[in-house]
Design a protein around this motif. Structure first.
Motif, PDB file in Angstrom:
ATOM      1  N   ASP A  13      28.963 -20.555 -13.855  1.00  0.00           N
ATOM      2  CA  ASP A  13      29.826 -19.594 -14.535  1.00  0.00           C
ATOM      3  C   ASP A  13      31.212 -20.212 -14.593  1.00  0.00           C
ATOM      4  N   VAL A  14      31.754 -20.382 -15.792  1.00  0.00           N
ATOM      5  CA  VAL A  14      33.039 -21.060 -15.976  1.00  0.00           C
ATOM      6  C   VAL A  14      34.044 -20.079 -16.559  1.00  0.00           C
ATOM      7  N   ILE A  15      35.131 -19.861 -15.836  1.00  0.00           N
ATOM      8  CA  ILE A  15      36.177 -18.937 -16.279  1.00  0.00           C
ATOM      9  C   ILE A  15      37.398 -19.754 -16.691  1.00  0.00           C
ATOM     10  N   PRO A  16      37.760 -19.791 -17.976  1.00  0.00           N
ATOM     11  CA  PRO A  16      38.916 -20.570 -18.414  1.00  0.00           C
ATOM     12  C   PRO A  16      40.232 -19.886 -18.050  1.00  0.00           C
ATOM     13  N   VAL A  17      41.193 -20.695 -17.647  1.00  0.00           N
ATOM     14  CA  VAL A  17      42.560 -20.242 -17.402  1.00  0.00           C
ATOM     15  C   VAL A  17      43.481 -21.184 -18.161  1.00  0.00           C
ATOM     16  N   MET A  18      44.325 -20.646 -19.038  1.00  0.00           N
ATOM     17  CA  MET A  18      45.099 -21.480 -19.945  1.00  0.00           C
ATOM     18  C   MET A  18      46.595 -21.305 -19.720  1.00  0.00           C
ATOM     19  N   THR A  19      47.322 -22.417 -19.762  1.00  0.00           N
ATOM     20  CA  THR A  19      48.783 -22.335 -19.762  1.00  0.00           C
ATOM     21  C   THR A  19      49.274 -22.029 -21.174  1.00  0.00           C
ATOM     22  N   ALA A  20      50.548 -21.689 -21.276  1.00  0.00           N
ATOM     23  CA  ALA A  20      51.138 -21.419 -22.594  1.00  0.00           C
ATOM     24  C   ALA A  20      51.067 -22.650 -23.484  1.00  0.00           C
ATOM     25  N   GLU A  21      51.234 -23.841 -22.895  1.00  0.00           N
ATOM     26  CA  GLU A  21      51.166 -25.068 -23.684  1.00  0.00           C
ATOM     27  C   GLU A  21      49.743 -25.343 -24.154  1.00  0.00           C
ATOM     28  N   ALA A  22      48.752 -25.001 -23.337  1.00  0.00           N
ATOM     29  CA  ALA A  22      47.356 -25.196 -23.743  1.00  0.00           C
ATOM     30  C   ALA A  22      47.011 -24.322 -24.938  1.00  0.00           C
ATOM     31  N   LEU A  23      47.641 -23.140 -25.025  1.00  0.00           N
ATOM     32  CA  LEU A  23      47.366 -22.227 -26.124  1.00  0.00           C
ATOM     33  C   LEU A  23      47.782 -22.803 -27.476  1.00  0.00           C
ATOM     34  N   LYS A  24      48.660 -23.813 -27.459  1.00  0.00           N
ATOM     35  CA  LYS A  24      49.070 -24.465 -28.698  1.00  0.00           C
ATOM     36  C   LYS A  24      48.005 -25.442 -29.204  1.00  0.00           C
ATOM     37  N   LEU A  25      47.031 -25.764 -28.343  1.00  0.00           N
ATOM     38  CA  LEU A  25      46.060 -26.808 -28.659  1.00  0.00           C
ATOM     39  C   LEU A  25      44.641 -26.288 -28.848  1.00  0.00           C
ATOM     40  N   VAL A  26      44.257 -25.291 -28.090  1.00  0.00           N
ATOM     41  CA  VAL A  26      42.912 -24.700 -28.213  1.00  0.00           C
ATOM     42  C   VAL A  26      43.052 -23.183 -28.213  1.00  0.00           C
ATOM     43  N   THR A  27      42.115 -22.521 -28.834  1.00  0.00           N
ATOM     44  CA  THR A  27      42.226 -21.067 -28.959  1.00  0.00           C
ATOM     45  C   THR A  27      41.407 -20.348 -27.891  1.00  0.00           C
ATOM     46  N   PRO A  28      41.895 -19.205 -27.430  1.00  0.00           N
ATOM     47  CA  PRO A  28      41.126 -18.422 -26.458  1.00  0.00           C
ATOM     48  C   PRO A  28      39.750 -18.017 -26.985  1.00  0.00           C
ATOM     49  N   ASP A  29      39.653 -17.716 -28.286  1.00  0.00           N
ATOM     50  CA  ASP A  29      38.368 -17.317 -28.848  1.00  0.00           C
ATOM     51  C   ASP A  29      37.324 -18.431 -28.712  1.00  0.00           C
ATOM     52  N   ALA A  30      37.745 -19.672 -28.953  1.00  0.00           N
ATOM     53  CA  ALA A  30      36.808 -20.793 -28.842  1.00  0.00           C
ATOM     54  C   ALA A  30      36.307 -20.940 -27.411  1.00  0.00           C
ATOM     55  N   LEU A  31      37.200 -20.761 -26.437  1.00  0.00           N
ATOM     56  CA  LEU A  31      36.799 -20.927 -25.042  1.00  0.00           C
ATOM     57  C   LEU A  31      35.992 -19.723 -24.546  1.00  0.00           C
ATOM     58  N   GLU A  32      36.247 -18.546 -25.114  1.00  0.00           N
ATOM     59  CA  GLU A  32      35.410 -17.403 -24.772  1.00  0.00           C
ATOM     60  C   GLU A  32      34.001 -17.606 -25.312  1.00  0.00           C
ATOM     61  N   PHE A  33      33.897 -18.172 -26.515  1.00  0.00           N
ATOM     62  CA  PHE A  33      32.582 -18.491 -27.065  1.00  0.00           C
ATOM     63  C   PHE A  33      31.871 -19.515 -26.180  1.00  0.00           C
ATOM     64  N   ALA A  34      32.615 -20.532 -25.728  1.00  0.00           N
ATOM     65  CA  ALA A  34      32.011 -21.601 -24.924  1.00  0.00           C
ATOM     66  C   ALA A  34      31.518 -21.092 -23.585  1.00  0.00           C
ATOM     67  N   SER A  35      32.295 -20.232 -22.959  1.00  0.00           N
ATOM     68  CA  SER A  35      32.032 -19.862 -21.560  1.00  0.00           C
ATOM     69  C   SER A  35      31.377 -18.503 -21.374  1.00  0.00           C
ATOM     70  N   GLY A  36      31.629 -17.582 -22.311  1.00  0.00           N
ATOM     71  CA  GLY A  36      31.176 -16.205 -22.108  1.00  0.00           C
ATOM     72  C   GLY A  36      32.189 -15.365 -21.360  1.00  0.00           C
ATOM     73  N   TYR A  37      33.345 -15.951 -21.021  1.00  0.00           N
ATOM     74  CA  TYR A  37      34.401 -15.229 -20.315  1.00  0.00           C
ATOM     75  C   TYR A  37      35.684 -15.252 -21.140  1.00  0.00           C
ATOM     76  N   LYS A  38      36.380 -14.124 -21.162  1.00  0.00           N
ATOM     77  CA  LYS A  38      37.676 -14.075 -21.832  1.00  0.00           C
ATOM     78  C   LYS A  38      38.682 -14.892 -21.012  1.00  0.00           C
ATOM     79  N   PRO A  39      39.326 -15.896 -21.608  1.00  0.00           N
ATOM     80  CA  PRO A  39      40.241 -16.737 -20.826  1.00  0.00           C
ATOM     81  C   PRO A  39      41.432 -15.943 -20.281  1.00  0.00           C
ATOM     82  N   VAL A  40      41.890 -16.366 -19.111  1.00  0.00           N
ATOM     83  CA  VAL A  40      43.128 -15.827 -18.543  1.00  0.00           C
ATOM     84  C   VAL A  40      44.279 -16.615 -19.153  1.00  0.00           C
ATOM     85  N   THR A  41      45.149 -15.937 -19.897  1.00  0.00           N
ATOM     86  CA  THR A  41      46.283 -16.609 -20.539  1.00  0.00           C
ATOM     87  C   THR A  41      47.616 -16.202 -19.919  1.00  0.00           C
ATOM     88  N   GLU A  42      47.607 -15.157 -19.134  1.00  0.00           N
ATOM     89  CA  GLU A  42      48.790 -14.769 -18.370  1.00  0.00           C
ATOM     90  C   GLU A  42      48.339 -13.923 -17.185  1.00  0.00           C
TER      91      GLU A  42
END
Length: 397
Positions: free
Chosen positions: A47-76
Motif C-alpha cells: 500500500d503506497v500513500i503519496p505525500v507531495m511537496t508544493a514543488e512536486a505539485l508543479k511537476l506531477v498531478t495529485p490525480d495521476a498519483l491517486e490513480f497509481a496508488s489508490g490513495y489521495k495524496p497528502v499535499t498539505e
C-alpha cells in the motif's frame, strides 16, 4: 467500489503484502518517475500513500498519483496531523521512502528543518523508529557539494538507507524503478539470510582454443542473476561472480566477471562468505595448449584436452554452506535424484539443485531440490524458483 490500482495488486507476488509505504515526493524533475515506481510496488502487494511537496505539485498531478496508488495524496498537513497518524503509533507505516529527494530536502532533514509535508514526515519517522529510505536526484555539482555530502553522511550514520544515485552525464540521476523496488524489499525483508554474506557464482566458462575461438556452452546466466536479486531482496550482503552470460546484470549488486575455469579457481581464494550458491555451467575440460593468434581455417584441427580444475572442492574448503547444481540429460526423476545425492556426498555440499539440461535458456523450468533430509520438485519461472531455493533451503519468511 474497485479502484484501478486493485487490478495490479500483487500481480507480481506478495513480497510486500501487508506493508504500508509512505512515498515522499519532492521537487526534482525525476518526480515524473514516481508513477511507475508506485505501480511496481503495488504489483508486489504494497500500500503506497503519496505525500507531495508544493514543488512536486508543479511537476506531477495529485490525480495521476491517486490513480497509481489508490490513495489521495497528502499535499498539505491538516488538523488530521497526517505526519503523526501515518508515522507514529500502532498503525504507523512500515517505511518512509523519499523518491526523489532533492539536495534541499536531504539537507533540511539532516539539520532538523521541518517546513514541508515531506520533511515533517521525515521528522516523525526518524523520531518514531520508522525506517527511512532516500533516493537522491540532483545535478552532480549539487551532489558533490561538501555540505550536501556531509548531510548524506550524517543521515547514513543515523541509519537512513540511501538508494542510488546513478552518476551519469553530469547528473546524480535517481535510481531506476527496479533498484528502488529491490531496496524496498531488502529493507522490509524478514529472512534468516538477512545480513549474511551470500555469493552467487553463475554464467558459463569460456575455454580458449586460440586468440579468437573458444569452447563454451549455452547457459544464459539467468538463474544466477535471479538468485542474486532474490538474495539481495531478502537482505543478504550479496555478491555475484559471473562468467559469460546473455542477461542484463543488476547494477546495484557488486559483480566480478571471470572467463575460464582457471580464472574462477583463482577467485575462490577470496571466498569468506556464509553461503555460496553455484549455478554456473563450467567446462569439464580445457585446452592442453592454447594457440597464439588465429588457427588457419584451412588447417586440420585436433584439440587435445585436459581435465579442468574442479571448483566445488575449492569452494567447500572455504565455506561449509554450499549449494551446487547438477544438470543432466534424458534421466528419469529417480535417476536425477540419485545423481544429485551422489554429488551431495562427494563434495560435502549443503544441498543440490538438479535439473534436466533442456531447461537451459528457458524461462519456465522444473528442478529437484535435494538435501540430506528432504527432496522436493518445484516448477515455475527461474525467478520464482530462485526465491524457493533461498526460502526452502534457508528457512525463508
Amino acid at each position: 467500489m474497485t479502484h484501478p490500482s486493485d487490478e495490479i495488486f500483487c500481480e507480481k507476488g506478495e513480497f510486500l503484502a501487508g506493508k504500508t509505504i509512505v512515498m515522499g515526493i519532492t521537487g526534482s524533475i525525476a518526480a515524473v518517475e514516481c508513477f511507475g515506481t508506485i505501480r511496481e510496488l503495488v504489483r508486489y502487494g504494497a500500500d503506497v500513500i503519496p505525500v507531495m511537496t508544493a514543488e512536486a505539485l508543479k511537476l506531477v498531478t495529485p490525480d495521476a498519483l491517486e490513480f497509481a496508488s489508490g490513495y489521495k495524496p497528502v499535499t498539505e498537513l491538516s488538523g488530521l496531523t497526517e505526519h503523526v497518524t501515518m508515522l507514529n503509533g500502532d498503525d504507523k507505516a512500515d517505511l518512509l521512502l523519499i523518491y526523489p529527494a532533492t539536495a534541499n530536502t536531504i539537507s533540511k532533514i539532516a539539520n532538523g528543518i521541518d517546513d514541508t509535508t515531506v520533511t515533517s514526515m521525515a521528522t516523525v519517522a526518524l523520531g518514531s523508529g520508522v525506517p527511512v529510505a532516500i533516493a537522491p536526484a540532483m545535478h552532480q555539482a549539487m551532489y558533490d557539494n561538501p555540505a550536501v555530502r556531509e548531510n548524506i553522511e550524517k543521515l547514513d550514520s543515523w541509519g537512513v538507507h540511501f538508494i542510488g544515485p546513478r552518476i551519469k552525464d553530469g547528473r546524480a540521476k535517481v535510481a531506476p524503478t527496479d533498484e528502488v523496488v529491490a531496496n524496498v524489499k531488502r529493507i522490509l525483508a524478514n529472512s534468516p539470510i538477512k545480513g549474511k554474506k551470500v555469493l552467487i557464482i553463475g554464467g558459463r566458462s569460456e575455454e580458449p582454443i586460440d586468440s579468437m575461438r573458444l569452447i563454451s556452452n549455452r547457459s544464459t546466466g539467468m538463474m544466477a542473476k535471479d538468485l542474486a536479486e532474490a538474495a539481495f531482496e531478502r537482505g543478504a550482503d550479496t555478491e555475484l561472480w559471473m562468467g559469460a552470460c546473455s542477461v542484463t546484470l543488476p547494477e546495484y549488486i557488486p559483480t566480478v566477471r571471470f572467463n575460464s575455469v582457471e580464472d574462477l579457481a583463482e577467485l575462490t581464494e577470496e571466498i569468506d562468505h556464509d553461503i555460496v550458491i553455484v549455478p554456473a555451467a563450467l567446462s569439464d575440460f580445457k585446452l592442453r595448449e592454447v594457440r597464439d593468434g588465429k588457427i588457419s581455417s584451412d588447417s586440420d584441427l585436433t584439440l587435445d584436452l585436459d581435465p579442468a580444475p574442479k571448483i566445488l572442492p575449492m569452494i567447500t574448503s572455504r565455506c561449509k554452506t554450499v549449494v551446487g547444481f547438477k544438470a543432466e540429460s534424458g534421466l528419469t526423476e529417480d535417476q536425477l535424484i540419485k545423481k544429485a545425492r551422489s554429488r551431495l556426498s562427494e563434495y560435502g555440499l549443503y544441498a543440490v539443485v538438479a535439473n534436466d539440461i533442456d531447461s537451459a535458456g528457458k524461462e519456465e523450468i522444473s528442478v529437484i531440490m535435494v538435501r540430506e533430509d528432504f527432496e522436493d520438485v518445484i516448477t515455475g519461472s527461474k525467478k520464482e524458483i530462485a526465491g524457493e531455493i533461498l526460502d526452502q533451503y534457508f528457512g525463508g519468511e
